[in-house]
Design a protein around this motif. Structure first.
Motif, short mmCIF file in Angstrom:
data_model
loop_
_atom_site.label_atom_id
_atom_site.label_comp_id
_atom_site.label_asym_id
_atom_site.label_seq_id
_atom_site.Cartn_x
_atom_site.Cartn_y
_atom_site.Cartn_z
N SER A 97 -2.44 10.90 15.82
CA SER A 97 -2.13 9.88 14.83
C SER A 97 -1.87 10.49 13.46
O SER A 97 -0.92 10.13 12.76
N ARG A 101 1.71 10.29 11.46
CA ARG A 101 1.74 9.64 10.15
C ARG A 101 2.22 10.62 9.09
O ARG A 101 3.00 10.28 8.20
N CYS A 105 5.49 10.38 6.61
CA CYS A 105 5.29 10.48 5.16
C CYS A 105 6.17 11.56 4.55
O CYS A 105 6.80 11.35 3.51
N MET A 152 -4.41 6.05 7.43
CA MET A 152 -3.37 5.30 6.74
C MET A 152 -3.47 5.39 5.23
O MET A 152 -2.48 5.23 4.52
N SER A 376 -0.80 4.99 16.10
CA SER A 376 -0.13 6.28 16.27
C SER A 376 1.39 6.25 16.25
O SER A 376 2.02 7.22 16.64
N GLY A 378 3.17 6.36 13.64
CA GLY A 378 3.60 7.15 12.50
C GLY A 378 3.85 6.29 11.27
O GLY A 378 3.94 6.79 10.16
N SER A 379 3.95 4.99 11.48
CA SER A 379 4.16 4.04 10.39
C SER A 379 2.83 3.70 9.73
O SER A 379 1.76 4.08 10.22
N THR A 380 2.87 2.96 8.63
CA THR A 380 1.64 2.53 7.96
C THR A 380 1.15 1.23 8.57
O THR A 380 1.95 0.39 9.00
N SER A 396 2.41 3.43 1.25
CA SER A 396 3.21 4.59 1.63
C SER A 396 3.03 5.69 0.60
O SER A 396 2.28 5.54 -0.37
#
Length: 454
Positions: A97, A101, A105, A152, A376, A378-380, A396
């Motif tokens: 995760s 993420r 980013c 996050m 997991s 990869g986004s918020t 973000s």
């Protein structure tokens, strides 16, 4: 409607067809969330933390968390121990995760350019992107200890270049007054060693005011929490920067007859288990799908671990099935509602998703459930709620960065613009502004003679 069906039905198939605009947002109500009422309850807490510091934090932990923390700031060796004791499979899930993420980013969110614009000869304006210096990150620890919120919050702050990061989470009686071990383990894995066992409004006050000898004040507070955390963020806003005022979590699913009702039901339940006030809404043009989802939801909800909590959320006024004439009307409902999480499970899902204007995050197709984004993808997963997705974004890298304009004019460039600026300033009845330009004009021989005579 059969007695075992949980979700109420809102029929909008006959709405919005006349010449008068129809308020789709009002047609799909949310749970009541009176932050302003809660503000008055947390005001004395925040004031007491500001005046009494650590003693107040201990007293409030005993009052609200039913535990006396041995350490308000968690020792680094405890963080390391929690990381060492992680189940290897869970640690691998944490690290995957974090990796995804961080990739998103670094590649999709970070703004590192500082463009310069030459507006005239010798006149330059540059935009510098500067990270916030110090942030305090709040991680909930109530009904669900959201270790994922550590990732996050921390990862985008690190990628932004924040130099000082502190994390806080409520102390837990079952863990000897420390936050949940998974939360502590993730902090260690991410290299964050400033961690506090403080929760609720008092945690926000600690970050905003600082506590002598314990915690230096921060510039910004981020992270979700209950209504009292949200109220404290509203109260402290101005003293400290905040990301948003997060309300109860919510999911909206736009689906047609091609959607799998078992999948839709599972996704509605996944949000309902967060909180009795969570909103779970299906928008569909298929009565057959709506009925199938009702049956699947009733079956799955009865078998889930948190059945009582899920039942309360699904039967609340904030949840339901919205019947629409077609997907075009469904899209209007979705944009008006501006969901925190929006799933699009339709034929040609990518095309419909591309037309969405308002959503915190959009999950496209039957293989992109919200649970994926929670952990997991990869986004918020720190996203705007309560319809705020119509004007706000999720947390973000950009949330932790600020833009500063650097203005650099030489003498010739200023003089070229002097008449214009002086005229503008005088028109606004601000002669001092005009004079700040005038005094910079080159002195003529007449000016010098007058000064000498004076």
């Amino acid at each position: 409607m059969p007695d075992n069906y949980l979700l109420r039905t809102i029929d909008l198939t006959g709405s919005g067809q006349g010449s008068e605009p129809f308020d789709y947002r009002a047609a799909v109500p949310r749970a009541a969330f009176d932050v302003e009422h809660a503000v008055e309850k947390v005001r004395p807490i925040c004031d007491t933390v500001a005046s009494e510091g650590a003693a107040a934090l201990v007293r409030f932990a005993e009052q609200f968390d039913k535990v006396t923390p041995k350490h308000l700031r968690v020792p680094a060796e405890v963080l390391a121990q929690c990381a060492e004791q992680l189940d290897p499979k869970l640690r691998a899930a944490f690290e995957e995760s974090i990796t995804r993420r961080r990739q998103v980013c670094e590649l999709a969110e970070k703004e590192t350019s500082s463009p310069s614009v030459t507006v005239a000869q010798g006149a330059m304006v540059t935009q510098r992107i500067i990270p916030v210096h110090r942030v305090g990150l709040y991680v909930p620890g109530g009904l669900a200890p959201l270790a994922s919120s550590v990732i996050m919050n921390v990862v985008p702050a690190q990628v932004a270049g924040v130099s000082s990061i502190a994390v806080t989470s409520p102390p837990q009686a079952e863990f000897d007054g420390l936050p949940h071990p998974n939360i502590l383990a993730l902090c260690h894995i991410l290299g964050v060693d400033e961690v506090y066992a403080v929760g609720g409004a008092q945690a926000i006050a600690m970050f905003a005011h600082g506590v002598p000898g314990l915690c230096e004040r921060v510039d910004m507070v981020t992270g979700p929490g209950n209504i009292y955390v949200v109220a404290a963020k509203r109260l402290m806003r101005g003293t400290v920067g905040i990301d948003s005022e997060a309300g109860p979590t919510e999911i909206m699913i736009l689906a047609d007859e091609t959607a799998n009702p078992e999948h839709v039901a599972a996704d509605l339940i996944s949000q309902a288990e967060h909180d009795p006030m969570a909103g779970s809404v299906l928008v569909t043009d298929s009565a057959a799908l709506a009925d199938a989802v009702q049956r699947a939801t009733a079956t799955q909800a009865a078998a889930t671990r948190h059945a009582e909590r899920v039942h309360t959320a699904l039967t609340g006024e904030q949840s339901g099935i919205v019947l629409v004439r077609d997907l075009q009307q469904g899209l209007l409902v979705c944009d008006a509602y501006a969901a925190e999480h929006l799933e699009v499970q339709t034929r040609d899902a990518e095309q419909w998703a591309a037309r969405v204007r308002n959503a915190g995050a959009i999950f496209v197709g039957g293989w992109s459930p919200v649970s994926l984004g929670d952990y997991s993808a990869g986004s918020t997963h720190v996203l705007p709620t309560a319809g705020c997705a119509c004007h706000s974004s999720g947390l973000s890298v950009r949330s932790f960065m600020k833009a500063v304009h650097v203005i650099n004019y030489n003498q010739e460039a200023l003089m070229e613009l002097a008449d214009s600026v002086e005229t503008f300033a005088l028109a606004e009845n601000l002669p001092g502004h005009a004079n700040a330009i005038t005094v910079r004009r080159p002195k003529t021989s007449q000016d010098q003679d007058q000064e000498a005579q004076a």
